[in-house]
Design an enzyme around this catalytic site. Structure first.
Site, PDB file in Angstrom:
ATOM      1  N   LEU A   1       0.866  -1.185   0.000  1.00 39.57           N
ATOM      2  CA  LEU A   1       0.000   0.000   0.000  1.00 39.57           C
ATOM      3  C   LEU A   1       0.897   1.228   0.000  1.00 39.57           C
ATOM      4  CD1 LEU A   1      -2.625  -0.749   2.828  1.00 39.57           C
ATOM      5  CD2 LEU A   1      -2.636  -1.571   0.481  1.00 39.57           C
ATOM      6  N   CYS A   2       0.592   2.204  -0.839  1.00 38.73           N
ATOM      7  CA  CYS A   2       1.357   3.456  -0.798  1.00 38.73           C
ATOM      8  C   CYS A   2       1.226   4.065   0.604  1.00 38.73           C
ATOM      9  CB  CYS A   2       0.841   4.438  -1.840  1.00 38.73           C
ATOM     10  SG  CYS A   2       1.547   6.079  -1.657  1.00 38.73           S
ATOM     11  N   ILE A   3       2.341   4.311   1.231  1.00 36.44           N
ATOM     12  CA  ILE A   3       2.303   4.736   2.644  1.00 36.44           C
ATOM     13  C   ILE A   3       1.630   6.104   2.799  1.00 36.44           C
ATOM     14  CG2 ILE A   3       4.674   5.690   2.576  1.00 36.44           C
ATOM     15  CD1 ILE A   3       4.946   4.695   5.497  1.00 36.44           C
TER      16      ILE A   3
ATOM     17  N   ALA B   1      -2.079   5.698   2.210  1.00 35.48           N
ATOM     18  CA  ALA B   1      -2.704   4.892   3.268  1.00 35.48           C
ATOM     19  C   ALA B   1      -2.832   5.686   4.571  1.00 35.48           C
ATOM     20  CB  ALA B   1      -1.888   3.627   3.495  1.00 35.48           C
TER      21      ALA B   1
END
Lengths: 115, 130
Positions: B78-80, B83
């Site tokens: 997941l793109c931090i 997210a």
């Protein structure tokens, strides 16, 4: 190394899509990946100079355009003949393409991502 | 042919996460090592919310992704930034933001967009689901 096109097609202020598409373009450029941008539909509003977004609208994404050259993002394409885009009140860094050029552009990239 | 999937469509407003899951099943059926990784960006990161509870008579999409990742050793990123802004927080980010809870589901991991760039350069083809 793959040449990437980021296609922005959504309004800069109706969702985060435009911002997150631009974020991806900047990260690609930071990692020295060749990346170009193209704008269509509601995303063309990004080019308008007269933007004063509030905190509720979100960040002023128009201001990011001036910094693209520092990331070596040199090509920002739009399709010609958008009569409402006044050349004196919109960002001048775009390259307008005619319909044929616009359509062939997409096949010139190894990958195209849409936001 | 090895694929990376970039999923950007919300699990609630689109069928991107559903369609990508079907694509993965078909690809794995043909070649067990055909999926290099899956990167969730934009609203698609909501798939990694461990506290979301779908109605019992509907598909539990998060669990379906967890199962396919575990069974086939597929990393789910997941793109931090995407997210964290949407409340999908792992233990490390929870400490950093001085929160009392974390919400990241098992088998998902938070990574920067640099991980996506790396996947792009090490995979034959990347496919976006939006």
């Amino acid at each position: 190394m793959k040449h990437t096109l980021i296609h922005l097609n959504t309004s800069p202020y109706s969702s985060l899509a435009c911002k997150e598409g631009l974020d991806l373009a900047l990260v690609l450029a930071t990692f020295e990946q060749p990346v170009d941008l193209c704008l269509s539909g509601a995303a063309l509003a990004l080019l308008s100079d007269a933007q004063q977004p509030t905190a509720e609208h979100g960040k002023n994404l128009h201001k990011l355009l001036a910094g693209l050259e520092f990331y070596d993002i040199e090509n920002v394409y739009i399709e010609k003949n958008h009569s409402w885009l006044n050349s004196t009140t919109s960002w001048q860094g775009v390259t307008p393409l005619d319909s044929t050029e616009w359509q062939t552009m997409f096949s010139q990239y190894q990958q195209v991502f849409r936001f | 042919m090895q694929y990376t999937l970039l999923i950007t469509g919300s699990p609630y407003h689109s069928k991107a996460c559903h369609t990508a899951l079907r694509f993965i099943r078909a690809a794995l059926n043909k070649s067990p090592d055909s999926i290099k990784g899956v990167f969730f960006y934009e609203d698609a990161v909501l798939i990694g919310n461990q506290v979301a509870q779908p109605p019992r008579d509907e598909i539990n999409l998060t669990r379906a992704w967890q199962e396919i990742a575990e069974q086939n050793n597929i990393p789910l990123y997941l793109c931090i930034a995407a997210a964290v802004r949407r409340g999908i927080i792992n233990e490390g980010e929870s400490r950093r933001y001085e929160l009392e809870q974390h919400t990241l589901a098992e088998h998902f991991q938070l990574e920067g967009l640099g991980t996506l760039v790396d996947l792009m350069n090490t995979t034959n083809k990347i496919i976006q689901f939006r």
